[in-house]
Each structure stands twice: as structure tokens, then as C-alpha cells.
Design a protein around this motif. Structure first.
Motif, short mmCIF file in Angstrom:
data_model
loop_
_atom_site.label_atom_id
_atom_site.label_comp_id
_atom_site.label_asym_id
_atom_site.label_seq_id
_atom_site.Cartn_x
_atom_site.Cartn_y
_atom_site.Cartn_z
N SER A 103 1.04 -1.11 0.39
CA SER A 103 0.30 -0.31 -0.21
C SER A 103 1.42 1.45 0.17
N CYS A 104 0.49 2.37 -0.26
CA CYS A 104 1.13 3.52 -0.06
C CYS A 104 0.35 4.48 1.63
N SER A 105 1.12 5.84 1.71
CA SER A 105 1.10 6.65 2.52
C SER A 105 -0.84 7.50 2.23
N GLU A 106 -1.33 7.25 3.16
CA GLU A 106 -2.32 8.57 2.70
C GLU A 106 -2.34 9.62 2.28
N VAL A 107 -1.15 10.48 2.36
CA VAL A 107 -0.70 11.56 1.73
C VAL A 107 -0.02 11.14 0.28
N LEU A 108 -0.04 9.88 -0.12
CA LEU A 108 0.36 10.52 -1.51
C LEU A 108 -0.78 8.82 -2.79
N GLU A 109 -1.56 8.55 -1.21
CA GLU A 109 -3.08 8.01 -2.28
C GLU A 109 -3.87 8.75 -3.44
N PRO A 110 -4.00 10.01 -2.51
CA PRO A 110 -4.97 10.38 -3.58
C PRO A 110 -3.71 10.78 -5.98
N TYR A 111 -3.03 11.17 -5.10
CA TYR A 111 -2.54 10.95 -6.08
C TYR A 111 -1.34 10.72 -7.19
N LEU A 112 -1.73 9.20 -6.47
CA LEU A 112 -1.23 7.87 -7.38
C LEU A 112 -2.71 7.46 -8.08
N PHE A 113 -3.96 7.43 -7.04
CA PHE A 113 -5.36 7.14 -8.12
C PHE A 113 -5.11 7.53 -8.80
N LYS A 114 -4.64 9.49 -8.98
CA LYS A 114 -5.54 10.27 -9.82
C LYS A 114 -4.24 10.14 -10.85
N TYR A 115 -2.85 9.37 -11.21
CA TYR A 115 -2.17 8.82 -11.84
C TYR A 115 -2.78 7.56 -12.73
N LEU A 116 -3.21 6.50 -11.80
CA LEU A 116 -3.28 5.77 -12.32
C LEU A 116 -4.96 5.43 -12.94
N GLU A 117 -5.81 6.65 -12.55
CA GLU A 117 -7.05 6.31 -13.00
C GLU A 117 -6.55 7.07 -14.43
N ALA A 118 -6.00 8.44 -14.65
CA ALA A 118 -5.97 9.30 -15.82
C ALA A 118 -5.49 7.86 -16.93
N ALA A 119 -4.70 6.94 -16.22
CA ALA A 119 -3.95 6.43 -17.38
C ALA A 119 -4.89 4.99 -17.86
N ALA A 120 -5.34 4.32 -17.19
CA ALA A 120 -6.41 3.34 -16.99
C ALA A 120 -7.41 3.53 -18.00
N HIS A 121 -8.01 4.52 -17.89
CA HIS A 121 -9.73 5.40 -18.40
C HIS A 121 -9.66 6.16 -19.64
N ASP A 122 -8.00 6.08 -19.87
CA ASP A 122 -7.45 7.19 -21.47
C ASP A 122 -7.19 5.86 -22.66
N LYS A 123 -8.18 5.05 -23.13
CA LYS A 123 -8.16 3.80 -24.14
C LYS A 123 -6.46 4.48 -25.30
N ARG A 124 -6.62 5.67 -25.58
CA ARG A 124 -6.08 5.93 -26.69
C ARG A 124 -4.51 5.76 -26.10
N ARG A 125 -3.89 5.66 -25.22
CA ARG A 125 -3.16 5.02 -23.78
C ARG A 125 -2.64 4.55 -24.57
N ALA A 126 -1.08 3.72 -24.89
CA ALA A 126 -0.47 1.98 -24.99
C ALA A 126 -0.74 1.55 -24.49
N TYR A 127 -1.29 1.93 -22.40
CA TYR A 127 -0.70 0.03 -21.30
C TYR A 127 -2.08 0.33 -20.45
N HIS A 128 -3.23 1.21 -21.17
CA HIS A 128 -4.50 1.64 -20.32
C HIS A 128 -4.98 0.01 -19.77
N VAL A 133 -4.83 -2.71 -14.71
CA VAL A 133 -5.13 -4.11 -13.61
C VAL A 133 -4.31 -3.35 -12.00
N CYS A 134 -3.21 -2.26 -12.45
CA CYS A 134 -2.12 -1.71 -11.45
C CYS A 134 -3.54 -0.64 -10.11
N LEU A 135 -4.61 0.20 -10.92
CA LEU A 135 -5.88 0.57 -10.39
C LEU A 135 -6.24 -0.87 -9.64
N GLN A 136 -6.92 -1.65 -9.91
CA GLN A 136 -7.29 -3.05 -8.87
C GLN A 136 -6.30 -3.61 -7.76
#
Length: 466
Positions: A103-128, A133-136
Motif C-alpha cells: 500500500s502507500c501512505s494516505e498523503v500519496l494515495e490521492p495522487y497515485l489514484f489520480k495518476y493510475l485512473e488517468a492512464a487506465a481510463h484513457d483508451k488512447r494510451r498504449a498501456y491503459h 490492473v494496477c488500479l485494481q
């Protein structure tokens, strides 16, 4: 540039760390990330598995390095301009591995989720897909706390090679085995739900009646695994100690009625009930005698057990002995030849049954017995000196029963409404006791103390029933 890909090792940790040692480990971790991604040469005597092992070991030993490692991987997967075409892809794979364990700290958590969600939900990105999987993995890790034990080299080698699951063997009552693909993130509840799906048990409440036990060779008693425990944490620790173990699925609570339309369900419940029946634990004998109705049931069940074993000949005298509950053989008013005659008479009713039908019939007969669906424990209770202190404790949907050791008549009974609390106590001599506070109201409470090595399991089962 601080949060973008770099082709060179970083000169200092990305986050402020408390000591030079931690800073050194952070730099070592970054080089290991670069090695895994192919952006830093690996020594001849090393492999990518060593790189992943270094990263995971540092994060396992030093919790503060987990945020640092997440930030480093985010950096190396942001605007990646590596000359290696698979560098970014491998970075995301490493991300998914990291998220499966820590897991990560509560401080990093919102930033980490924002980064992963942006990559996961953008199907134009090669590694979405990998980002999803990272997000889950991260959601599950944050929910259950992440892995507690360092994974084995074999597990790290498998996930590094892209094999995300292990073929883990699970046993069912009766010795049947099921292989279930078990992931790094699989918890006990996941396995219980998967096996329950095979027996058509779907509702959350009914699934709650099943447990996964870990039986270690050489241990006298066992308790079920906690539902939020990671399967591979359990197995890795046992394998490290070279212990022989079995993971066994079974029913531990019996509120819901029997399901007689699923073959695997019948197999599981039949093989769980039959040993207790043959041991005589389900048999109640007031005055050490068996009622006429019960005699008929025992004779019929004996014939059914013979057919359930796929025998098509009439039970012999020698075979009948092993088809009866043990106490039935010692009652004064029915001799062994009489039992044989009774069983053979019942055989005529059941010889045409298929083995599966015979098992269903056994359960339908025994379901009507008062102690059906009980868990039994040998205990010593604080009693009047004139009374026998040894008892059998039976827990079932009707409450807590203290049974006479010989007749299995109920000596004391408490409904679960009367059980206020349980508390485990260890004496100076090392004896384990369970204190049960019982009573119908505040004015009529009393503590019932029992001595038992299975205090933990009794307490857990009472809580599960309540």
C-alpha cells in the motif's frame, strides 16, 4: 523534469528520507527499476528477478520506501523516451507488481489514484489495460493491507515472467481436490467465494457459513484462516519452514437449509457429516438406550452408506460393524446379529439407488436429528464436584449445548441471545480456558469457564453464529 522519465540514475531520493542509509537504498531501488525496464545494464551474474527482488525486499523491510518507489515508477512511466521500445511497458508491469504487494501512505494515495485512473481510463494510451490492473491491485491492497510476508523467489520469478497466478491445490471434505488459479492478491474470501460458486451458493450471507482451514501436518488442532488473509502469505510461510500443509474448504456454520440439487454440494456436506455420524457424535441415547425411531434411522442410514460407497451386494456382518455409529454397537438391548438383520432388511429399500441418491437420503434422514449441523469439542467445565466435569460442547444454529459424554443428552443449553461475551484466558501452568458470560438479563448473568485447547475456534464459531 523531477517527475518525468530520466535515462540516468537519480542523484538523491525523490522524497525526503530520514537517513543516509534510506537514501542509499532509494538510489539502489531506482537503479533496480532501470535495470528491470532495460534502461541500465545488468551484470552477468544478475537477472531481472534480482532487480524485482531488491525492490520488493527494500519495501518489505522499510515501509517509508514504498511511497518513494511508487514515485520513482511514476516518474519512469511519465513521458518515457527510452531507446528501449519495451521500457515503458515493463515499467507498467513493475507498477502492477508493486501495487499487488504494498500500500502507500494516505498523503500519496490521492495522487497515485489520480495518476493510475488517468492512464487506465484513457483508451488512447498504449498501456491503459496494465494501468487498470494496477488500479485494481492497489484498491485491493489498500483494502486488505497488502502482503505481510516477503514473496518467495519462485513467486517473484513467475510474476516477472508474466504469470500472475499459481495453480494452488484446495481439498474438499472426503479428499476431493480442486485446483484454483490463485493470484498474488488472492485472499481467503476470494477462494471461498469461488468454491461456493461451484456449489451454487451465491448470497453473501450463505457464503459466510463456509470457511477455509489450513491443516499443518503434526499440529493437533486447526482454526480457519482469516477471510482477509492473503493465501500466498500463508503458503509461502509454511513452505519456507518446510511444513506439509493442506488447505481445506468446509462448512462451519449451519443456518441455511441443505441444497440437494448440486452434486458437488452433496459430496462436500455428506463427507463432512458422515465421520461425525459414524463416531456417534450425532446420536442421542437417553438412559444409554436408543429409541425405536432412531434404531430404524440407523439401520436405514447403514444400508444407504453401503450403497453410497457403490457396493451392490447386501452388507455382511463384518461390513455392518463399520456402517453403524460406534455407540450403537455397545447398547445392551440390541445385539450385533440383530443390527445385521435390521440393516439387511433396510437394504431392500435402497439397493436400487444410485450412490449420489444414497448420499442425499443419508442427509435427509440425519437432517431431522437434533445434533445435525453441530461442531463438537471435548471440554472440561467447572462443575459441582459431584458432577462429571468432562463434557462435549456442541455448537449449532440452536445455540451452545453441553452434552453428556456418553448419552449426548443436553445438560446445559444457552441460546445465542444469552451469550453475552467470550474471553480466552491462559493459566500460569499454560492451560487454555474460555470464559463465556451468559444470561437472559443483566441480573441473571454468570460466567461459565471451560478448559479446552480449542478456545480460539469455539470463540470464533460463537461469534460467527451470533
Amino acid at each position: 523534469d523531477l517527475v518525468k522519465f530520466t535515462k540516468s540514475p537519480i542523484p538523491a531520493s525523490l522524497l525526503q528520507l530520514d537517513s543516509n542509509e534510506l537514501n542509499k537504498l532509494a538510489l539502489e531501488g531506482f537503479i533496480s527499476i532501470m535495470k528491470y525496464m532495460g534502461d541500465y545494464s545488468i551484470a552477468k551474474d544478475q537477472s531481472e528477478i534480482d532487480s524485482v527482488y531488491t525492490i520488493l525486499m527494500n519495501c518489505h523491510n522499510y515501509e517509508v520506501l514504498r511511497d518513494e518507489t511508487y514515485c520513482q515508477i511514476m516518474k519512469q512511466t511519465t513521458n518515457n523516451k527510452s531507446s528501449r521500445p519495451d521500457s515503458c511497458q515493463r515499467g507498467w508491469i513493475l507498477f502492477s507488481i508493486m501495487a499487488a504487494y504494498f500500500s502507500c501512505s494516505e498523503v500519496l494515495e490521492p495522487y497515485l489514484f489520480k495518476y493510475l485512473e488517468a492512464a487506465a481510463h484513457d483508451k488512447r494510451r498504449a498501456y491503459h489495460g496494465t494501468a487498470m490492473v494496477c488500479l485494481q491491485n492497489l484498491r485491493k491492497t489498500l483494502r486488505y493491507g497488502g502482503r505481510k510476508n516477503m514473496p518467495s523467489i519462485e513467486e517473484i520469478a513467475a510474476i516477472t515472467a508474466g504469470r500472475n497466478s499459481k495453480r494452488q491445490m484446495y481439498r474438499l471434505p472426503g479428499g476431493t481436490e480442486r485446483v484454483i488459479n490463485t493470484q498474488s492478491t488472492s485472499i481467503v474470501q476470494d477462494v471461498i467465494e469461488e468454491i461456493c460458486g461451484l456449489i451454487d451458493v451465491r448470497s453473501e450471507e450463505e457464503i459466510g457459513e463456509y470457511s477455509l482451514y489450513c491443516i499443518v501436518e503434526g499440529d493437533t488442532f486447526t482454526t480457519p484462516l482469516a477471510r482477509e488473509e492473503y493465501i500466498l502469505d500463508v503458503t509461502t510461510a509454511l513452505q519456507k519452514n518446510q511444513q506439509v500443509y493442506y488447505l481445506i474448504f468446509c462448512r462451519s456454520v449451519w443456518h441455511y437449509p441443505l441444497r440437494l440439487d448440486n452434486a458437488l454440494y452433496i459430496e462436500i456436506v455428506f463427507n463432512q457429516v458422515a465421520p461425525d455420524y459414524l463416531e456417534g457424535l450425532l446420536l442421542v441415547m437417553p438412559g444409554e438406550q436408543i429409541s425405536q425411531d432412531c434404531v430404524y434411522d440407523i439401520a436405514k442410514v447403514a444400508a444407504l452408506l453401503h450403497r453410497a460407497a457403490d457396493f451392490d451386494h447386501m452388507p455382511t456382518m463384518k461390513e455392518t460393524k463399520y456402517l453403524l455409529p460406534k455407540p450403537a454397537l455397545s447398547v445392551r438391548d440390541i445385539k450385533p446379529p440383530q443390527w445385521v438383520n435390521l440393516v439387511q432388511s433396510s437394504w431392500k429399500e435402497v439397493e436400487h439407488f444410485k450412490p449420489f441418491q444414497a448420499k442425499v437420503e443419508v442427509l435427509e434422514v440425519l437432517e431431522k436429528w437434533p445434533l445435525f449441523g453441530s461442531s463438537f469439542f471435548a471440554v472440561r467445565r467447572d462443575a459441582d464436584p459431584a458432577e462429571r466435569s468432562e463434557s462435549i460442547l456442541a455448537l449449532n444454529r440452536n445455540g451452545v449445548h453441553f452434552l453428556d459424554v456418553i448419552t449426548h443428552e443436553t445438560l446445559i443449553h444457552y441460546s445465542y441471545f444469552e451469550v453475552i461475551s467470550t474471553r480466552k484466558v491462559k493459566s500460569e501452568e499454560g492451560h487454555l480456558f474460555l470464559d463465556m458470560k451468559c444470561g437472559k438479563n443483566l441480573m441473571l448473568q454468570r460466567v461459565k469457564r471451560i478448559q479446552t485447547d480449542q478456545a480460539h475456534e469455539i470463540s470464533r464459531l460463537i461469534r460467527q453464529y451470533i
